[in-house]
Design an enzyme around this catalytic site. Sequence first.
Site, mmCIF file in Angstrom:
data_model
loop_
_atom_site.group_PDB
_atom_site.id
_atom_site.type_symbol
_atom_site.label_atom_id
_atom_site.label_comp_id
_atom_site.label_asym_id
_atom_site.label_seq_id
_atom_site.Cartn_x
_atom_site.Cartn_y
_atom_site.Cartn_z
ATOM 1 N N SER A 100 -84.631 -53.806 84.924
ATOM 2 C CA SER A 100 -85.928 -54.260 85.425
ATOM 3 C C SER A 100 -86.954 -54.409 84.127
ATOM 4 C CB SER A 100 -86.411 -52.853 85.979
ATOM 5 O OG SER A 100 -87.746 -53.001 86.738
ATOM 6 N N ASP A 244 -92.371 -58.167 85.385
ATOM 7 C CA ASP A 244 -91.606 -57.652 84.603
ATOM 8 C C ASP A 244 -90.066 -58.250 84.729
ATOM 9 O OD1 ASP A 244 -90.726 -56.857 87.025
ATOM 10 O OD2 ASP A 244 -90.023 -54.922 86.653
ATOM 11 N N ASP A 246 -87.434 -58.121 86.418
ATOM 12 C CA ASP A 246 -86.790 -58.512 87.837
ATOM 13 C C ASP A 246 -87.800 -58.675 88.834
ATOM 14 O OD1 ASP A 246 -87.782 -55.950 88.132
ATOM 15 O OD2 ASP A 246 -85.925 -55.290 89.328
ATOM 16 N N ASP A 248 -90.330 -57.317 90.483
ATOM 17 C CA ASP A 248 -90.843 -56.539 91.610
ATOM 18 C C ASP A 248 -92.213 -56.100 91.340
ATOM 19 O OD1 ASP A 248 -89.800 -54.805 89.556
ATOM 20 O OD2 ASP A 248 -89.658 -53.034 91.073
HETATM 21 MG MG MG Z 1 -88.813 -54.299 88.052
#
Ligand code: MG
Length: 466
Positions: A100, A244, A246, A248
């Site tokens: 992440s 960020d 990844d 999300d």
């Molecule tokens: Mg993330």
Amino acid sequence: MNKTGKPIISVSGVRGEVGTSLDIRVITQFAMAFGTFVGGKTVIVGRDSRTSSPMLRHAVLAGLFATGCHVIDVGLCPTPTILLMAKALRAHGSITITASHNPVAWNGIEFAAASGNLLTQTERDELLRIHETEDFALAPWDAQGTIEIHEDASAYHLEQILSAPWLELDLIQRTDLKVVIDAGNGAGCVISPFLLRKLGCEVIELNCVADGHFRRSAEPTPEALDELCKTVLASGADIGFAHDGDADRLVLVTEQGVPLSGEWTLAFVVDFILGKTKGDVVATVSTSRMLDDIAANHGVALHRTKVGVGWVVEKMHEVKAVIGGEGTGGVIYPNVHHTTDGITSIAAIVQYLAESGSTVTQLIENMPQYQMCRKKLEIPSQAVATRLVDAALAVYEKEQDAGTESILDLTDGVKRVWNDRWVNIRKSGTEPVIRIFSEAPTPEEAEQLCNETLETLITLMKQISH
Ligand code: MG
């Protein structure tokens, strides 16, 4: 974070630093535990852009094959895309290879249960039990796992976003927006620039090569977005977007090149969605007070949960919320799926901006004005943290009895709430620190609240250690 010790096993999965704290055997063992947990059925596997992700992928596949799982590999994708595919393909679970927003040297795996839903406490306990007792259901030689490659995950996610009932493509196209997207060389590279072009924006790409060499911090803090701010200003863009690692999460930069905290992404999206659909909102206890005012303006209820996406999602299911999220810039759109989705957030913000006919700065000026302050107190151990929070609670309860006008909210740690301000203390789940968050109408008042609380905690800590 521990550099040479063991990987961090948390509510969402396993993380560590590659080459030091992340032992690849742990990944294979967890994949075996997960394959056992899903009964050797179908598992979606996807990964972010980190250079170590292919190595982790092999370890994950080995564990899943060994337990007889059928793997659908969706390749390099944002976390929300991977969870959406688990839902679309009705998989029995998913493993996302990502760390992440952690630094580039980190990596790990995150688990989801059937249809891409986050694991419940019971499911998590069962998975950990299988891992700890090595109670693996290994498949015999003639029932080893299989794999198929699915190449259309991003296209499917785009299709879902573009069919959102609140999206008006012709309005956005008429608005002629110029945008800068900074995907931080993370997984967002493979989808967000394409979405923005499909929306009809003029797109300037920054850090949009998914080569896993992050040219800025994977966490899109205001300090990390210097280049994005400069590019927005220099190009005369209407807005800047940053993800960020990844994707999300989504954070914004104003047309004046000012980076915003993730609180603003959530505030704008909540205001936008409530303008389309009336319904309940869910956020964590440490998310901005702006949401209380926005929910009140729209005449709907706001529910507060413990800090963590899992708690928000659980509450959203319970109250059938229309929108929810965290102040990190992670927003959950139940119409798409119950997970934080920085890609859908781009579409929502673009539509909001186009409808308003305002600049981002004007949108900010029209919002309730609060300022946040965040501090932390380092403590010797988690046990001390618990005692300290309890001691602070006792002090504040006494104040209550003496008739102060604050309300105590014990949803997560201790939160003292006044009319126009609040301060929350809570233990960190991952570090030996107590976090102190406050919010008030001015930065000085917010800082004062934080400092007063910090002083109380320091005094109490001296008493505890004596
Ligand atoms: Mg993330």
